[in-house]
Design an enzyme around this catalytic site. Structure first.
Site, mmCIF file in Angstrom:
data_model
loop_
_atom_site.group_PDB
_atom_site.id
_atom_site.type_symbol
_atom_site.label_atom_id
_atom_site.label_comp_id
_atom_site.label_asym_id
_atom_site.label_seq_id
_atom_site.Cartn_x
_atom_site.Cartn_y
_atom_site.Cartn_z
ATOM 1 C CG HIS A 187 -0.225 0.372 2.498
ATOM 2 N ND1 HIS A 187 -0.079 1.684 2.924
ATOM 3 C CD2 HIS A 187 0.393 -0.401 3.436
ATOM 4 C CE1 HIS A 187 0.594 1.692 4.077
ATOM 5 N NE2 HIS A 187 0.888 0.442 4.403
ATOM 6 C CB CYS A 188 1.394 4.230 -1.464
ATOM 7 S SG CYS A 188 0.335 4.099 -2.918
ATOM 8 C CB ALA A 189 -1.248 8.072 0.331
ATOM 9 C CB SER A 209 1.538 6.542 -7.777
ATOM 10 O OG SER A 209 2.717 6.890 -8.454
#
Length: 222
Positions: free
Chosen positions: A146-148, A152
């Site tokens: 995951h990221c925010a 991306s």
């Protein structure tokens, strides 16, 4: 995410993966393949799935998700996640870390990256891919990358994993991920993935040629 949904998506992911892997191994296609430009790659993402939920399975036992998914400890535990790769690690990003999951049976790996075209994410390609690959070797593992927003940074690292450890070209990796989740790495990350693709294609062609040369040498021996 219900257990029924997880089982259904898992069943659907395996046939897709099996269809893609042989394509990379075909000698003719390997010789003719050329890494597309950024615009052509972006078109592949646009043609992908419009599905954009908190988390989606993009490869068997491998999920891309967002900050909300990573922060939901109860949801992660209920869904059976065993590994978390945070592509937005750090105080000013998604500030979780190993301590956040200390009371859970979750192994954590953090990548402190910014979602900027100028950020060099490529230095994390191989370490992150190694973490994902090691996690997926366990029979009952389930990994969240995951990221925010889950579009991306996390998608870029998953694409790199598929290219490095699943022998996919960048095109095949994008098709695999994009049909299961709406993602779009920034232009800088796409450029870095293109460079990785060129390197890997060159390595595979070199290995193929060496193998062919070895076979011919063996045939000449009495």
């Amino acid at each position: 995410m219900t257990s029924g949904e997880s089982k259904t998506s898992l069943k659907n992911a395996y046939p897709a993966a099996k269809k893609l892997l042989p394509k990379v191994e075909e000698e003719g296609e390997a010789e003719e393949y050329c890494t597309p430009g950024a615009f052509e790659l972006e078109r592949l993402f646009w043609k992908g799935s419009p599905q954009y939920t908190h988390v989606n399975e993009v490869w068997p036992k491998l999920y891309i998700g967002d900050e909300a998914t990573a922060l939901d400890r109860y949801g992660l535990q209920k869904a059976g996640f065993t590994h978390v790769l945070n592509a937005a690690h750090g105080r000013w990003n998604v500030d979780t870390g190993p301590d956040y999951y200390r009371d859970m049976a979750i192994e954590y790996h953090g990548v402190e990256a910014d979602d900027l075209p100028t950020f060099d994410l490529s230095i994390f390609f191989y370490p992150a891919a190694a973490f994902i690959d090691a996690a997926l070797r366990y029979e009952h593992s389930k990994i969240l990358v995951h990221c925010a927003m889950g579009r991306s940074r996390s998608a870029t690292l998953v694409l790199a994993y598929l290219m490095i450890h699943r022998n996919m070209t960048l095109v095949d990796a994008i098709r695999q991920v994009a049909k299961n989740r709406c993602v779009l790495p920034n232009r800088g990350f796409l450029k870095q993935l293109r460079e990785l693709d060129k390197q890997l294609v060159q390595q595979r062609r070199g290995a193929q040629h060496r193998g062919e040369a070895g076979e011919k040498a063996g045939e000449k021996e009495p």
